[in-house]
Every structure is written in C-alpha cells, then in structure tokens.
Design a protein around this motif. Structure first.
Motif, PDB file in Angstrom:
ATOM      1  N   ALA A  17       0.825  -1.207   0.000  1.00 58.91           N
ATOM      2  CA  ALA A  17       0.000   0.000   0.000  1.00 58.91           C
ATOM      3  C   ALA A  17       0.858   1.255   0.000  1.00 58.91           C
ATOM      4  O   ALA A  17       0.535   2.250  -0.657  1.00 58.91           O
ATOM      5  N   ALA A  18       1.965   1.218   0.733  1.00 62.78           N
ATOM      6  CA  ALA A  18       2.854   2.381   0.782  1.00 62.78           C
ATOM      7  C   ALA A  18       3.593   2.597  -0.535  1.00 62.78           C
ATOM      8  O   ALA A  18       3.829   3.727  -0.956  1.00 62.78           O
ATOM      9  N   SER A  19       3.943   1.498  -1.200  1.00 57.82           N
ATOM     10  CA  SER A  19       4.748   1.605  -2.424  1.00 57.82           C
ATOM     11  C   SER A  19       3.907   1.803  -3.676  1.00 57.82           C
ATOM     12  O   SER A  19       4.403   2.293  -4.691  1.00 57.82           O
ATOM     13  N   GLY A  20       2.636   1.396  -3.629  1.00 57.57           N
ATOM     14  CA  GLY A  20       1.803   1.484  -4.817  1.00 57.57           C
ATOM     15  C   GLY A  20       1.896   0.277  -5.715  1.00 57.57           C
ATOM     16  O   GLY A  20       1.476   0.328  -6.874  1.00 57.57           O
ATOM     17  N   ALA A  21       2.412  -0.842  -5.214  1.00 57.97           N
ATOM     18  CA  ALA A  21       2.485  -2.060  -6.018  1.00 57.97           C
ATOM     19  C   ALA A  21       1.083  -2.543  -6.353  1.00 57.97           C
ATOM     20  O   ALA A  21       0.149  -2.397  -5.565  1.00 57.97           O
ATOM     21  N   THR A  22       0.908  -3.119  -7.525  1.00 54.04           N
ATOM     22  CA  THR A  22      -0.373  -3.723  -7.872  1.00 54.04           C
ATOM     23  C   THR A  22      -0.503  -5.069  -7.186  1.00 54.04           C
ATOM     24  O   THR A  22       0.469  -5.634  -6.684  1.00 54.04           O
ATOM     25  N   GLY A  23      -1.715  -5.596  -7.186  1.00 56.89           N
ATOM     26  CA  GLY A  23      -1.915  -6.914  -6.619  1.00 56.89           C
ATOM     27  C   GLY A  23      -1.108  -7.964  -7.334  1.00 56.89           C
ATOM     28  O   GLY A  23      -0.558  -8.880  -6.721  1.00 56.89           O
ATOM     29  N   ALA A  24      -0.999  -7.847  -8.665  1.00 56.03           N
ATOM     30  CA  ALA A  24      -0.227  -8.808  -9.440  1.00 56.03           C
ATOM     31  C   ALA A  24       1.249  -8.739  -9.090  1.00 56.03           C
ATOM     32  O   ALA A  24       1.924  -9.766  -8.948  1.00 56.03           O
ATOM     33  N   GLU A  25       1.769  -7.528  -8.922  1.00 56.05           N
ATOM     34  CA  GLU A  25       3.186  -7.366  -8.588  1.00 56.05           C
ATOM     35  C   GLU A  25       3.500  -7.932  -7.208  1.00 56.05           C
ATOM     36  O   GLU A  25       4.475  -8.656  -7.021  1.00 56.05           O
TER      37      GLU A  25
END
Length: 447
Positions: free
Chosen positions: A401-409
């Motif tokens: 959530a802090a980094s902005g990663a997608t669910g897939a990533e």
C-alpha cells in the motif's frame, strides 16, 4: 435481503560470421525487449496523452485463470476448486451452473466479475445474479448487482456464499452444491457476450461461536479532511492489477468509458472512507447524469457500496457513505454496506467515467482525485480455527500500500514490488535494459 445502489444481497563459417551471428542475436534480443517494454508499458503507463482514436485498455483478467464452460444444467456442472480463479463467457439472458464440493469445516464464497464490452448500452436494472444452491435448489446465499440508473455498462462484481452455522437449518450438510450465474437484461440492452472472472475462496470457522449482535452505536461521522500532499497513482485495469493505496490524496487521469481500480488494506476494527472527485473542464457545461461512479468491493469480491455523481464541467464528487468498522459481527446485518464489511483484507475501489462525457467534453482524460482515509486502531481479529488466507492484513500488504504495487506485482513477483517501491515503472526498467543491449550491439559491430 436488501437493495443498495445497484445491488441486492441474500444470505508470462569463420570468426567474422560468428561475430555477425552474435551481433544479430543481440539485435534480435534488444528488439524483443523493446517490444516487451512497449507492450507492458501500454498496460502500466498512465493514459494522459491518448488521442480520440486510441482504444481504452481492456479489463485485466487474472492470467492464471483457468477456462471453464458453465453448464446449462446442474447435472453437468464442472467443479470450482478453492483458491482458484476461472474464466467463462455469459451470453445475454444466459444462465450457467458450476459445482462446489463442500464439507462443514469452512465458509465458502464464490464471486463473479462480469465484464461487458466497453461502450455498450444498458437498460435500467440490467445486471446479473449469483447464488449458491444446495441439491434441492434452496439458495444458501445470493447477490444481485446492476448498473443502477445509468445507461452504460461497466464491470460488475458480486458474490454468493454458503456459511456453516449450527443455528441455521438449511445448507449445512457436506456434499454437492451449485453456483448459479444468471444474466438479467432488457430487450433494448446491448446483446454482446460478457466475460466472467470467477473466484472461489474459503474462510475458516471460529474456534468458538460467540455473540454476534451488532453494537447499536458506532463512529458514523466523517473524519476531517486529510492534510496530505497529492500524489500520482494511476489505477489498474482490473481487480487483479488494482493499484495499492494507503490513506492520502491520490491523483489519476480517467477517460470516458474507462474504469480504474485500486485496493486498500483495512484491518479488524478499522473504518474505510473514500471520495472520488472529478476535476473541472472548460470544454463545456452540459449536464451528464451519473457521470462518475465510485464502487467498493470487499476482499471476497462481494459488492459493498456504490455512489454516483453528475457532471456539468464543474468539480463533481462521489463519496461513499460512512461504513461500520470491519467486524466479524457485521455479517449478522442484512444491508450490503454493513454485511460486506465482515472481514479484514484488501478492499477494492473502482471509479468509472461515463462514455457520454466524450460527447460533451471530448475523449481526452479528465483529472480524478481519490481521497482515502482509514481510521481506527487495529483490533484483535476473530479466533479463527485456521489460516484466514486473504481475510487478514499482513506487513507485506502494508508495504504494498505504501509503495503502490499492484496486486499482481505483490503476489506474483517480489522483484516487481521492489521496482514499485523504488518509484520505477516496468517500462523504465526494460528501457534501461534495452539501452545496455544496444550499446553491446554497437560495440560488437565496431569490433
């Protein structure tokens, strides 16, 4: 049974020739890398420069989803395995059956995301119904979702459930159950097939059942606006690649007819607040009804809430009504807004911009501001008799959530989460690699 905005719920020759071969191989590899960068960049890069002829990005289905053919009869239904995702197609006025082989040790949730072709027309009440039935045709749980009063389509998500409860008489035996997905369409609606993404997840029972009565009082007020710096975080194109968010003010660009997806981790005892604001435009002032739709889906992909806003060139805002803190007891309520807040985990936000905006304001993207707040301290979760699986918030979830990663990533490739945390897009990484290959190829040619 209750009706919310758009939903109803029930329970991948010589030395010189050798040099030439190696140079050609490097060149081919560089070209392949460039092609990959272009392809992935088309999915991940914000669409802030698209012209009127550029198509909208398609819905991002889970690439691991298995193709399955829903049956016309329960007798021919194929099984859906726990922890798996599936793909199917639902025709207009179609009805599909799938089988579940259930025991009495866990609760079961089966969701369906229906993806119509972008730009299609919808009549009032168009949508679909998903239910879990026993061998006698008795419904254990169901949910109806529709496009509400809008006349355009967008992805719809809903779930059905079978809950193991000693105080309930029906749907308690082990054995064969059936998932039924039925499309409900008006004669004037677009006849296109809808793609389906199905998911089967389970939840452990409690070690010991306790009181399930909801507290009469709860913090139903809206918190003060966040004093946060606005940051860019373009949404994903589906639930599978929804972009992770924590509390803050987030900026994206959205085109007419497009739906963007984000996800927010919400733990036990916490409350989620979300508002979507569409920026102003000087291209016109005509009123477009239900121009912006803001939806909320829970960790099992069940419908929770939907709000819409009209647009006339001035800023327009759609805000979710205050929701109860996440609590296992919420499942005793009948309304979607409370019942849906029954687990900890990733909650999904979606924003859809009506395609009618293009007729009045052009097909260029409009600015969208998403304000997200998660309040309340984390509380102890229920005493589950097993691994809660997706129904929990982990340290890795908070990092995503802090980094902005997608669910897939975050789920499939730890390297991608590191890339997101470093603020680099995958296209940037690939282009750096391309530059290295190009330099090697030139040096080899010079030699």
């Amino acid at each position: 049974m209750s009706r919310q905005a758009g939903a109803t719920t029930g329970n991948g020759a010589g030395r010189r020739s050798g040099r030439r071969g190696r140079t050609a191989a490097r060149t081919r590899k560089a070209a392949a890398l460039l092609t990959a960068a272009a392809a992935i960049g088309a999915v991940t890069a914000p669409i802030a420069w698209a012209d009127e002829a550029a198509p909208l990005p398609p819905y991002s289905f889970d690439p691991s989803a298995q193709r399955i053919a829903g049956a016309g009869s329960s007798a021919d239904a194929q099984p859906l395995e726990p922890g798996r995702t599936y793909r199917d197609t639902l025709k207009k006025d179609g009805k599909r059956y799938y089988r579940l082989n259930l025991d009495t040790s866990r609760n079961t949730y089966v969701s369906a995301v229906a993806v119509p072709r972008p730009g299609g027309k919808a009549a009032y009440g168009d949508g679909f119904r998903i239910s879990v039935q026993d061998g006698s045709g008795i419904e254990c749980g169901y949910q109806d979702v529709n496009f509400g009063s809008g006349d355009h389509v967008r992805p719809l998500a809903a779930y059905a459930r079978r809950i193991v409860d000693p105080d309930v008489s029906g749907c308690q035996e082990a054995g064969a159950y059936y998932v039924v997905v039925e499309r409900e369409s008006d004669a004037a609606s677009a006849p296109d097939d809808w793609e389906l993404e199905l998911q089967h997840v389970t939840e452990p029972l409690l070690k010991k059942n306790g009181p399930d009565k909801l507290p009469e009082s709860w913090p139903s007020g809206t918190p003060a606006p966040l004093a946060a710096e606005q940051k860019k975080r373009q949404g994903g194109n589906g639930l599978h690649d929804a972009v992770s968010l924590d509390k803050g003010e987030w900026r994206a660009d959205i085109r007419p007819g497009q739906t963007l997806f984000w996800r927010v981790p919400v733990d036990w005892g916490q409350q989620l607040f979300a508002t979507a604001e569409l920026g102003s435009s000087d291209a016109g002032d005509d009123l477009v009804g239900n121009a912006l739709a803001l939806g909320l889906t829970n960790p099992a992909r069940g419908f929770v809430a939907l709000k819409t806003a009209s647009y006339s060139g001035d800023p327009a805002r759609a805000a979710l009504d205050p929701l109860r803190p996440v609590d296992h007891k919420n499942r005793s309520a009948y309304d979607d807004g409370t019942n849906g807040m029954r687990f900890a985990g990733w909650y999904y936000l979606s924003a859809t911009l009506s395609p009618e905006i293009a007729e009045e304001y052009g097909d260029q993207p409009l600015p969208l501001i998403l304000r997200v707040d998660v309040t309340g301290a984390k509380q102890p979760g229920p005493d589950y008799a097993g691994d809660p699986g997706v129904f929990q918030v982990t340290t890795g979830d908070r990092d995503a959530a802090a980094s902005g990663a997608t669910g897939a990533e975050a789920a499939d490739d730890p390297t991608m989460a590191v890339v997101a945390a470093g603020g680099l897009g995958l296209g940037t990484v690939l282009l750096v690699g391309l530059g290295a290959w190009t330099l090697l190829a030139r040096r080899a040619a010079a030699r």
